[in-house]
Design an enzyme around this catalytic site. Structure first.
Site, PDB file in Angstrom:
ATOM      1  N   ARG A  53       0.833  -1.207   0.000  1.00 20.49           N
ATOM      2  CA  ARG A  53       0.000   0.000   0.000  1.00 20.49           C
ATOM      3  C   ARG A  53       0.864   1.251   0.000  1.00 20.49           C
ATOM      4  NH1 ARG A  53      -1.226   1.615   4.675  1.00 20.49           N
ATOM      5  NH2 ARG A  53      -2.051  -0.356   5.436  1.00 20.49           N
ATOM      6  N   TYR A 105     -17.145  17.661 -13.543  1.00 18.36           N
ATOM      7  CA  TYR A 105     -17.561  16.253 -13.620  1.00 18.36           C
ATOM      8  C   TYR A 105     -18.582  15.965 -12.509  1.00 18.36           C
ATOM      9  CZ  TYR A 105     -17.207  11.175 -13.377  1.00 18.36           C
ATOM     10  OH  TYR A 105     -17.488   9.834 -13.341  1.00 18.36           O
ATOM     11  N   ASP A 180      -8.405  19.529 -13.293  1.00 17.52           N
ATOM     12  CA  ASP A 180      -8.784  18.187 -13.752  1.00 17.52           C
ATOM     13  C   ASP A 180      -8.466  18.150 -15.247  1.00 17.52           C
ATOM     14  OD1 ASP A 180     -10.074  15.935 -14.771  1.00 17.52           O
ATOM     15  OD2 ASP A 180     -11.678  16.020 -13.282  1.00 17.52           O
ATOM     16  N   LYS A 205      -9.885   7.215 -18.445  1.00 13.86           N
ATOM     17  CA  LYS A 205     -10.275   7.783 -19.734  1.00 13.86           C
ATOM     18  C   LYS A 205      -9.103   7.705 -20.713  1.00 13.86           C
ATOM     19  CE  LYS A 205     -13.829   8.393 -17.159  1.00 13.86           C
ATOM     20  NZ  LYS A 205     -14.096   9.614 -16.421  1.00 13.86           N
TER      21      LYS A 205
END
Ligand SMILES: *Cc1c(COP(=O)(O)O)cnc(C)c1O
Length: 394
Positions: A53, A105, A180, A205
């Site tokens: 992690r 978004y 973004d 994306k």
């Protein structure tokens, strides 16, 4: 681990974060699945790896790659774009205020409005293309916004925000600017070079580019923010799997050629739609009539591969139209090799239906892929006929 350096994006996209493995000569970085790493003595790690992690070799390669592509000192990978978004929230304190694109978004808005609000973070939705409104919203002194959240081009109306101007105002007020950069990608737009502090991606994306991985990335050159982001990445734990990191890296290798081809296709489609009697209005920031054309030339390499347009007729007509395409797949998401079509008001933007972010009912959004553009145009043309879209506004 960083690969050759170059100031050319196309070269960096292929090589950043990867050089042939010293031990085996493998040209592609290994997918390192191990969750834990041997210590030669207590605290004596090999290369700083302890636990998966906290850090992982495959993730580190991806983080080096996104840093190189964004012209940043530091890169961070997360399990999704919204996990990256959430990690940025940890930079704020209760009582802070965030100024956010009013066309952001939907999932970002939902997180802000439904979750962050419970922890005492206020969010103002502002039209960031209106610089006077931006200045007023950021404010100054003790009441100034703590963070300014830009998304450009916006979704689904493809408005373009002047990153340098907004980031300049934010800096004066002591606020962090986040961009973004999902729609543009670092190939088309370099937010840090324009004055932003952090660039964010839904790697789901264009960076992944093949509709087969969910991921998020951040890039920054600010050491103070990087230190806190690294701490929170480990503390909150929304990290990507090594396999997902590998998939995003594989996508990055072809980012430049995919974006060039998809944007060329989008240009042809936008111009074609613009002349159709069935279409009321086309939004693509490279069209001659676009109010953003000059800004796009200043701030972006190309106008991008997202196109939206309003059809004549009622919502039912638009619903028939998006169901009638055969090559354009009716689906949410964007940014992959295959072309997608959707109705924002009924699909991606349902979560913002009754908010300032609501979108026109008849708006159709295209994510243009890399197929032969003649086939894509023929597909839209037959869908106009099948859906019986009226040829004049009624
Ligand atoms: C998809 C998307 C996100 C959210 O990313 P996930 O990977 O779905 O969590 C954020 N911003 C934009 C612009 C997006 O398109």
């Amino acid at each position: 681990m960083t690969g050759p350096t170059s100031d050319k994006f196309e070269t960096l996209a292929v090589h950043a974060g990867a050089e042939p493995d010293a031990a085996t000569g493998a040209v592609v970085p290994a997918i390192q699945m191990s969750t834990t790493f041997k210590q030669d003595g207590v605290g004596a790690t090999r290369g700083g790896f302890e636990y998966g992690r906290s850090d992982n070799p495959t993730r580190r390669s991806l983080e080096a790659a996104i840093a190189a592509l964004e012209g940043a000192e530091h890169g961070f990978a997360y399990a999704s774009g919204l996990a990256a978004t959430q990690n940025l929230l940890y930079l704020t304190q209760p009582g802070d205020r965030i100024v956010m694109s009013d066309d952001v978004y939907g999932g970002t808005w939902r997180l802000a409005d439904k979750v962050w609000a419970r922890y005492g973070i206020a969010v103002d939705a502002v039209d960031l293309t209106d610089l006077e409104a931006v200045r007023a919203a950021i404010g100054s002194g003790d009441g100034a916004a703590r963070m300014v959240w830009i998304e450009t081009p916006t979704n689904p109306l493809l408005k373009v925000v002047d990153i340098a101007a907004v980031a300049g105002m934010a800096r004066e007020a002591g606020a962090i600017t986040v961009v973004d950069n999902t729609f543009a990608t670092p190939f088309l737009q370099q937010p840090l070079a324009l004055g932003a502090d952090v660039s964010l991606h839904s790697a789901t994306k264009y960076l992944g580019g093949h509709s087969d991985v969910i991921g998020g990335l951040l890039a920054t050159s600010r050491d103070d923010l990087a230190e806190r982001l690294r701490f929170h990445q480990n503390a909150a734990g929304a990290v990507p799997s090594p396999f997902d990191c590998f998939l995003v890296m594989r996508g990055l290798r072809t980012l430049a050629v995919r974006m060039e081809r998809a944007t060329a296709n989008a240009r042809a489609i936008a111009f074609w739609l613009n002349g159709r009697p069935e279409v009321r209005q086309v939004s693509w920031p490279g069209l001659p009539g676009s109010p953003y054309r000059e800004l796009v030339e200043r701030q972006m390499r190309l106008p991008g591969a997202m196109v939206s347009f309003e059809l004549n007729g009622e919502l039912a007509v638009a619903e028939r139209f998006v169901a009638a395409t055969r090559l354009f797949t009716l689906a949410e998401s964007l940014g992959a090799v295959e072309s997608l079509i959707e109705l924002p008001a009924a699909m991606t933007h349902v979560s913002v239906a009754d908010s300032p972010l609501a979108v026109p009912a008849g708006l159709v959004r295209l994510s243009v892929g890399i197929e032969a553009v003649e086939d894509l145009i023929a597909d839209l043309e037959q869908a106009f006929v099948v859906a019986a879209v009226p040829a004049a506004a009624v």
